[in-house]
Each structure stands twice: as structure tokens, then as C-alpha cells.
Design a protein around this motif. Sequence first.
Motif, PDB file in Angstrom:
ATOM      1  N   GLU A 521       0.820  -1.203   0.000  1.00  0.00           N
ATOM      2  CA  GLU A 521       0.000   0.000   0.000  1.00  0.00           C
ATOM      3  C   GLU A 521       0.859   1.260   0.000  1.00  0.00           C
ATOM      4  O   GLU A 521       0.597   2.219  -0.738  1.00  0.00           O
ATOM      5  CB  GLU A 521      -0.931  -0.003   1.221  1.00  0.00           C
ATOM      6  CG  GLU A 521      -2.013  -1.056   1.190  1.00  0.00           C
ATOM      7  CD  GLU A 521      -1.502  -2.419   1.649  1.00  0.00           C
ATOM      8  OE1 GLU A 521      -0.311  -2.511   2.032  1.00  0.00           O
ATOM      9  OE2 GLU A 521      -2.278  -3.390   1.621  1.00  0.00           O
ATOM     10  N   GLU A 524       2.595   1.649  -3.361  1.00  0.00           N
ATOM     11  CA  GLU A 524       1.683   2.158  -4.393  1.00  0.00           C
ATOM     12  C   GLU A 524       1.477   3.659  -4.248  1.00  0.00           C
ATOM     13  O   GLU A 524       1.479   4.400  -5.239  1.00  0.00           O
ATOM     14  CB  GLU A 524       0.340   1.432  -4.305  1.00  0.00           C
ATOM     15  CG  GLU A 524      -0.677   1.929  -5.320  1.00  0.00           C
ATOM     16  CD  GLU A 524      -1.988   1.171  -5.252  1.00  0.00           C
ATOM     17  OE1 GLU A 524      -2.912   1.539  -6.003  1.00  0.00           O
ATOM     18  OE2 GLU A 524      -2.081   0.204  -4.456  1.00  0.00           O
ATOM     19  N   ARG A 525       1.317   4.111  -3.020  1.00  0.00           N
ATOM     20  CA  ARG A 525       1.108   5.544  -2.792  1.00  0.00           C
ATOM     21  C   ARG A 525       2.318   6.347  -3.271  1.00  0.00           C
ATOM     22  O   ARG A 525       2.161   7.397  -3.919  1.00  0.00           O
ATOM     23  CB  ARG A 525       0.854   5.786  -1.315  1.00  0.00           C
ATOM     24  CG  ARG A 525       0.589   7.245  -0.964  1.00  0.00           C
ATOM     25  CD  ARG A 525       0.167   7.364   0.488  1.00  0.00           C
ATOM     26  NE  ARG A 525      -0.201   8.725   0.833  1.00  0.00           N
ATOM     27  CZ  ARG A 525      -0.779   9.066   1.972  1.00  0.00           C
ATOM     28  NH1 ARG A 525      -1.053   8.127   2.873  1.00  0.00           N
ATOM     29  NH2 ARG A 525      -1.080  10.335   2.215  1.00  0.00           N
ATOM     30  N   ARG A 591      -3.037  -9.513  -1.285  1.00  0.00           N
ATOM     31  CA  ARG A 591      -2.233  -8.293  -1.196  1.00  0.00           C
ATOM     32  C   ARG A 591      -0.941  -8.511  -0.423  1.00  0.00           C
ATOM     33  O   ARG A 591       0.075  -7.920  -0.720  1.00  0.00           O
ATOM     34  CB  ARG A 591      -3.036  -7.181  -0.511  1.00  0.00           C
ATOM     35  CG  ARG A 591      -4.204  -6.658  -1.322  1.00  0.00           C
ATOM     36  CD  ARG A 591      -3.754  -5.893  -2.532  1.00  0.00           C
ATOM     37  NE  ARG A 591      -3.248  -4.576  -2.161  1.00  0.00           N
ATOM     38  CZ  ARG A 591      -2.788  -3.711  -3.052  1.00  0.00           C
ATOM     39  NH1 ARG A 591      -2.728  -4.030  -4.322  1.00  0.00           N
ATOM     40  NH2 ARG A 591      -2.365  -2.530  -2.672  1.00  0.00           N
TER      41      ARG A 591
END
Length: 645
Positions: A521, A524-525, A591
Motif C-alpha cells: 500500500e 503504491e502511494r 495483497r
Amino acid sequence: MTGRIRAHGRRGHETPGQDGTHADAGLPARGLRFLLARRRVLLRLVAWSVLETGQTFLIGYGPARALDEGFLRGRADVGLIWLAVTGLGVLVGAWGTARVYAAVAALVEPLRDRLVERVVSRGVRTGDAGSLSGLTQQVEIARDTFAGLVMVSRSFVFTAAGALAGLFALAPPLLLVVGPPLAAGVALFAATLRPLARRQETFLVADEALAGELGAVCPGLRDITATGAEAHIAAGTGERVEAELRAARALAHWGVLRVASLAIGGQLPIVLLLAAAPWLLARGVTTGALVGALAYVTQSLLPALRNLVHGLGTSGSRLTVVLRRLARADTGMPTGQPGPGLPAPEPTEGTPPAFSLTSATFAYGPASTPVVQDLDLTLPAGSHLAVVGPSGAGKSTLTALVAGLLAPDQGTITVGGHTVPGPEAAAARVLIPQEAYVFDATLAENLAYLRPDAVPEEELLAAAEAVGLAPLAERLGGLGARVDPAALSAGERQLVALTRAYLSYAPLALLDEATCHLDPETEERAERAFAARPGGTLVVVAHRISSARRAGRVLVMDGRSTAYGGHEELLRTSALYRDLVGSWAPGPSRRRSEPALSLRDADGVDAVAGPGLAGDGRHVVAHGPVGQMQAPGDLRDGGSLGREG
């Protein structure tokens, strides 16, 4: 690896102000303004130097009068008085010389401070390896040589004035013997200054090149040994060393002419005075005047000329070269480039791509198989490219070539239309390696490290929020909190380095597994933040399939050939890419178990044995003490920011 790839699409814009062709055109005017701004210091320097003129005048005139009017006439008291006057003049001159040093310091230190500020600013914002030589050698050369230049030139002018005035006062014919050889020696010395400066510049270029080579080689000695590239690196470094040695020898050869000018201007007058003594005595020159003339030459003119030749010959040429090079390099940094939160000009047709490789070939050693071979790759500005492939396929080598850390054996590379390596190309890219660099300073200072200007707090906070650093910044105590690099995890250090690069003015961002310690996560950010930078281009050496899916285009490297295209296209056309993707599919249940993009290690070990095996994209590793295996996860050190356990 061979391949010919042309990526067509939106082209980038060219950064203005990078040619630097006229950077040194105003150097004399800038020097004059620097001196005029310190007129009072110069007046003090002249005033104290006048005392040296009186001292020099008495060194020859006093003994001459002591002989002619005192000792040779049997009047010892008169002779002693003249000698006492001479001694008093020497003491007064020495006191004035001591005051001179304070005035020279008032000129030198402001120059050094200004040069240090410029060199540090250039090195921070461009990452130029020549800045190390600029800071550690060239600025100190400028400081020392400027001080030496002021001292020796001032001393020669005032000493020569006092000596020539004394010769004229004793007997004008003495000037006919001393003046012409002195003028000839000074003229010969002046003629050597320009070629000496050219050879001095050649030496400094060689010194910068060697400093840059060592700066790239020393941190990678372990990798050099591991890849068997010792001979290749040793050969390249040896060439730099030999080039500096040749430049140093050429510089030293001009010492012969400097010795000749010293002999003509300072030692020949002694011989001529002795040889012409009968002629001078026949024309009314007294014995005392002849002795005084010898004193002027041996005690004043010869030492002053020697200091001028050795001091100005080194100091003058070095100062001219160093100031010109520092001034030229200072303009090599682009100005007016957009940063995060600033509007960027729209790209126009006909401007250079983000980077381009033309028939690029590179091997770690003359007997090694090329890692990159005959590669043509053109990436338009504003693109988002993911580079994937097995371990040892040349992914990191590709980014190092584009960044200028490695030089291709064949072919050419440009960044933003500028040849790599070079200061313009270096200013147009920022490379974030896997091992992030964080230094002991405040968080704000770490984040603004690549910016030449003061960064507003609002922009720092916006960048931290965009990349995903905001939670860490809040936990540390804000932007003003001091950062202890050892107290941060590998993932936290990567977030600091990513935010720093995000704030830089460089339009091309190269992420060489720079997010390997982050969770999916956070990764990705960060990648989406870089991809959204105004006018920015993003190249990611991917270690997760999700990075490849987010990229607009994907470059697949396997050490023999390349494939290029979108994610879905490569799934249809590239068997290797299908192997890399494997059975992974996006979804909440997958994930945390996404495999790394690394297969088929050279020794036959599968580097992605399963979703629970920790890896860094190149090797099978256990992120923890030796003997401990990490619990199943997704290349994490633990925690949302990848904290080390």
C-alpha cells in the motif's frame, strides 16, 4: 542483452539555462566588483605596504651613506647612525608587514565563504561528483592562492618601487645595469602565465574526473568483486590516474621557464653590477653606492621576484582557472524548474525525450558477457516505465547507465537531451537506490537536501503527505525534529529518501528498488505520487507485479533480449513476463503475499520459491539476524512502514 526499442508518445520539455557557455564571461567584472566593495580594506593594505617601501629604500641607501659619509671617511659615528636608521626602518617595515596580514585576511575569507556556499549549493542540488573536488580542493586552492597572489604581487610592487627609487637616489647609472634584466625577467615570466593556466585547468579537469571515478567505485567495491569486474574497473580508474599524472608532469615542465625568468631578472643583475663596477666607478658612482645597489638586488629585488615567480606563477594561474571553473559550474544547475506543487510548462513537439540510449553496450570486465548489449531505448517525458526481469538481468545496471554512474563501453546516452555523464544530465535526474541515505539532521533538512532554495514548510508537508511520509513525520515530532538514521527502519529511511527525491527539481526519477522495504500500500502511494509529478518521468525497477501493472509501459530484461509493452500485451507476447507474473492475481486475499519479480538466479536457485519467502528483488534474504527466518509476509520488515525487527 540486446534490444532495439522506440517508445513513442508525449515528448518532454527542455530545461532552460543549462548550457553555461558564458558562465565565465563576467569573471573579471565580478572580481572588480568584489574588490571595489572592499575599498577600505584595500586602502589599509596600501597604507601598511608603504612602510615596506621605506624599509626597502633604507636597506640600500643606509649602508651606502654609512660607507661614503661615515666609515670610508673615518667617521664611524656617522656610519653607525646610518646603520641605526636602517635598522629602525626594518623594524617599522616589519610592523607594517604584520598589519598587512590582517588586511589580506579581510579580503580572503569573504571570498572563501562565497565560494563554499556556491559549491555546496551546486553539489547538493545536482549530485555532481566534481563537487567533492570543488569543496575539498578547489575552494581551498582559491582561498590560498588568492591570499598568496595578494601578498606576493603587493610585495613585489612596493619592494621594486622602493629599490628602484633607492638606485636612482644613489646613482642613476645603476638603473641602466639593473633595470633591463629585471624587466626582461618579469616579461618572460608574464609570457608563461597563460599556457601555465591552460595546463593548470587540464590538471583540475583530470583531478575532478579521478574524484568522480573514485566516488562511484569506492561505495561499490563489494559489488565489483562479486561480479568479477575488478579488471574492468581497475583499467578505467588507472586511466584516470594516468591522465592526472600526465597533466601534473606537463604543469611541472613549465617550472623550467620560471627558473629562467628568475635567473634573468634577479641573478643576472648581480653579475652585471660586478662586471660593470669599473665602468660605474669611472662615471662617478661611489663605492658605497655600488654596495648599496648590490644590497638592493640581493636583499630586496631577488627575494621579491622569487616570491612573485613562485607565488604568482602558481597562485595566479590556479586562481584564474579555479574561479572560472567554479563560476561556470555554478551556472550548470537549471533554474526555474518546477517542483512539487508548482506549475510545469506543457511539453512541446521537437524537444528531447526523458532519456535515450543508442546502441548502448556495457560489460563488467573485458572478458565478461555484456549485461547490456546494443540497446536502443527512447522514453518520452512524462512516461511511467517499470523495468522487470530475473536477478542479474541488468535492471540496476540500466539505471546506473542512465544516471551516469556507469559509462557505456559503446553507444551514447542522453538525459533531457544532454549527454551522460555531464552536469546538465545529472541535474535532470534523481536516482533513489535500494539503500536509502539519511543523515543526522532535522527532518526538514533531510527532505530539502536536493533543493537549492529554501523550501516552504507547506511544500514539505504536502510532499510528505503525497509520498506517505506524514505518519512518520508526526511520530518523529514534526519537520523540525532531529533524525537519528540508526533509529529508523529500512522502510522509514526509504520514505525519507523518496520524499527528498520527490521535492527535487529533477524531472526524471529513477527508483532502483527504492521501495523494496515498504508494504504494497505504501509503495503504491509513493509510486503514484511520483507518476503524478508535474512534468515528471518515472522509471521503477520493479520487485512486485503491482508496480508493473501500475506503469504505463514495461521493459522486460533477461540478459539476452528485451520485451517492451503494456502489462496485458506482455502477458500475451512474453513467456518470461508470464513466468514473472506467475499465478498472482490482485485482490484483498493476495495483497500480502505478492511474489517478488525475480526468477532463475544464475546459480539455479529460484529466488521466488513461494509467497512467504522474504526477498529484496535480487537475492533470497532473511530480514533479521542470521539464523532467523521471517514470518510469511510480503517483503516486509514489519509494520506499515517496514520497521526492522
